[in-house]
Design a protein around this motif. Structure first.
Motif, short mmCIF file in Angstrom:
data_model
loop_
_atom_site.label_atom_id
_atom_site.label_comp_id
_atom_site.label_asym_id
_atom_site.label_seq_id
_atom_site.Cartn_x
_atom_site.Cartn_y
_atom_site.Cartn_z
N ALA A 280 50.74 20.45 37.00
CA ALA A 280 50.26 21.85 37.82
C ALA A 280 51.39 22.56 38.28
CB ALA A 280 49.53 21.41 38.99
N PRO A 281 51.80 23.66 37.50
CA PRO A 281 53.09 24.25 37.87
C PRO A 281 52.68 24.99 39.44
CG PRO A 281 51.93 25.78 36.35
CD PRO A 281 51.45 24.41 36.50
N LEU A 282 53.86 25.18 40.09
CA LEU A 282 53.67 25.61 41.49
C LEU A 282 54.82 26.74 41.78
CD1 LEU A 282 53.48 22.14 43.64
CD2 LEU A 282 51.52 23.63 42.96
N SER A 283 54.57 27.91 42.53
CA SER A 283 55.22 29.11 42.71
C SER A 283 56.49 28.47 43.57
CB SER A 283 54.35 30.14 43.09
OG SER A 283 53.94 29.78 44.49
N PHE A 284 57.38 29.44 43.57
CA PHE A 284 58.51 29.57 44.45
C PHE A 284 58.24 29.54 45.95
CE2 PHE A 284 62.06 31.10 46.60
CZ PHE A 284 63.15 30.07 46.58
N THR A 285 57.38 30.55 45.98
CA THR A 285 56.79 30.75 47.55
C THR A 285 55.87 29.20 47.94
OG1 THR A 285 54.65 31.76 46.73
CG2 THR A 285 56.53 33.01 47.35
N PHE A 286 55.32 28.66 47.19
CA PHE A 286 54.79 27.20 47.49
C PHE A 286 55.92 26.40 48.10
CE2 PHE A 286 53.62 22.80 47.01
CZ PHE A 286 52.19 23.01 47.69
N TRP A 287 57.09 26.20 47.42
CA TRP A 287 58.03 25.42 47.65
C TRP A 287 58.67 25.57 49.01
CZ3 TRP A 287 57.55 20.89 45.69
CH2 TRP A 287 57.13 20.67 44.42
N GLN A 288 58.77 27.24 49.30
CA GLN A 288 59.36 27.50 50.56
C GLN A 288 58.19 27.47 51.69
OE1 GLN A 288 59.47 31.72 49.34
NE2 GLN A 288 61.82 31.68 49.33
N GLY A 289 57.19 27.54 51.51
CA GLY A 289 55.97 27.17 52.32
C GLY A 289 55.98 25.56 52.73
N ALA A 290 56.08 24.82 51.91
CA ALA A 290 56.23 23.34 51.91
C ALA A 290 57.45 23.02 52.68
CB ALA A 290 56.12 22.58 50.68
N ALA A 291 58.79 23.60 52.53
CA ALA A 291 59.71 23.18 53.19
C ALA A 291 59.57 23.61 54.71
CB ALA A 291 60.96 24.04 52.87
N MET A 292 58.97 24.71 54.90
CA MET A 292 58.67 25.43 56.23
C MET A 292 57.88 24.40 57.06
SD MET A 292 57.91 29.34 55.40
CE MET A 292 57.45 29.86 57.08
N VAL A 293 56.84 23.86 56.43
CA VAL A 293 55.91 22.53 56.91
C VAL A 293 56.77 21.61 57.66
CG1 VAL A 293 54.07 21.19 56.70
CG2 VAL A 293 53.86 23.31 55.93
N CYS A 294 57.70 21.00 56.65
CA CYS A 294 58.50 19.74 57.04
C CYS A 294 59.35 20.32 58.12
CB CYS A 294 59.34 19.60 55.68
SG CYS A 294 58.46 18.66 54.31
N ALA A 295 59.96 21.51 58.04
CA ALA A 295 60.96 21.88 59.05
C ALA A 295 60.35 22.06 60.61
CB ALA A 295 61.57 23.16 58.68
N GLY A 296 59.30 22.30 60.34
CA GLY A 296 58.31 22.58 61.74
C GLY A 296 57.81 21.13 62.22
N SER A 297 57.52 20.54 61.40
CA SER A 297 57.09 19.13 61.83
C SER A 297 58.42 18.30 62.38
CB SER A 297 56.50 17.98 60.66
OG SER A 297 55.22 18.81 60.10
#
Length: 318
Positions: free
Chosen positions: A271-288
């Protein structure tokens, strides 16, 4: 056991749980959401019986036994069905990111209900995690309309994932206050398996198969065993790390599970994922991580900083 070796074993648990989204999704595609989840949690309960044993329920605080059981089963139901009802592997990964709001929500609940001390960074951390989830769902178009369009495509999966995040945060809060250090994970898994079998039966399970026995091919069986092994093996490895390793390092590393989980699931589900998805995932990690850091830095003198309740039960973020 040497501390470094125990820490490494504990970190392996994060790798195992990172694979769970892809494994659970694969099983539910093969067997259906209810039957697939029932098979996974049944096998997981059997494995945990040999790994962690069966708890003495008489020793459990009554309030925790009832409330903790209900919250655990409800959460696992929401998580498994949110992945099972996704329309595609890519959507399953995007839905799973909503579930990763729970670490930040757990810290927020600890502050509100358990009077946990925390610094001001906790609230920017929570906002960043929320924005990260929205960003990850936006695809290539980062607009409210685009976000709503993706959610409205499958509101059941997204709604279950969000409800699950709230339920797990509540479970962690309740466990911290009421569990008295008791580990009921094997019982909770067995209860979850029973709940899924009941759901499957009530929805016409065997009748839907024309009264014939359910046929599970070798590939589906292997997927079930792998998913159960990731759960049970993860619990066993995490417990070793908690008992003998560097808990601070393990806790910090566990907050990167959303990125690891998405990466493994993307490969497993093709399942290919967009660059914005990876940005959002990184933001979730950083927020946590911000939320976690805020509670550690402002722990009361002589009192251990807040650690998520699942560390007592053998599970970090999943």
């Amino acid at each position: 056991m040497p501390r470094n070796k125990a820490t490494l074993i504990g970190l392996c648990a994060i790798l195992l749980w990172g694979a769970m989204v892809g494994l659970v999704r694969g099983v539910t595609v093969s067997l259906g959401p209810e039957l697939g989840a029932a098979a996974i949690y049944s096998a997981g309960a059997v494995l945990l019986y040999f790994v962690a044993g069966w708890p003495s329920l008489r020793d459990f605080p009554r309030r925790y036994l009832y409330l903790g059981s209900a919250l655990f089963v409800a959460y696992e139901t929401c998580l498994a069905l949110s992945l099972g009802y996704a329309h595609s592997g890519q959507q399953a990964i995007e839905v799973s990111m909503v579930n990763y709001l729970w670490p930040s929500l757990t810290v927020a609940f600890a502050i509100i209900f358990n009077k946990q001390r925390a610094g001001r960074l906790v609230w920017p951390g929570l906002v960043l995690a929320l924005l990260g989830v929205a960003w990850a769902q936006g695809g290539e178009t980062l607009s409210p309309a685009g976000l709503m369009a993706r959610v409205s495509d499958n509101p059941l999966s997204y709604g279950l994932a969000l409800l699950g995040a709230v339920l797990w945060a509540a479970y962690c809060t309740v466990t911290t206050r009421l569990a008295a250090g008791r580990n009921g994970i094997t019982f909770f898994f067995a209860l979850t398996a029973l709940a899924f079998w009941l759901q499957y039966a009530l929805q016409g399970g065997w009748a839907a198969q024309g009264g014939e026995a359910v046929q599970i091919d070798a590939a589906a069986l292997i997927q079930v065993l792998l998913a159960a092994g990731a759960m049970g093996g993860g619990y066993a490895a995490w417990n070793v790390g908690i008992l003998h390793g560097n808990v601070t390092l393990m806790a910090a590393a566990s907050y990167f599970t959303p990125l690891l989980s998405a990466a493994l699931a993307a490969v497993m589900l093709n399942a290919p994922l967009s660059f914005t998805f990876w940005q959002g995932a990184a933001m979730v990690c950083a927020g946590s991580l911000l939320c976690w850091y805020a509670t550690r830095r402002h722990a009361a003198p002589g009192r251990a900083p807040y650690r998520r309740a699942p560390s007592r039960h053998g599970r970090p973020a999943k």
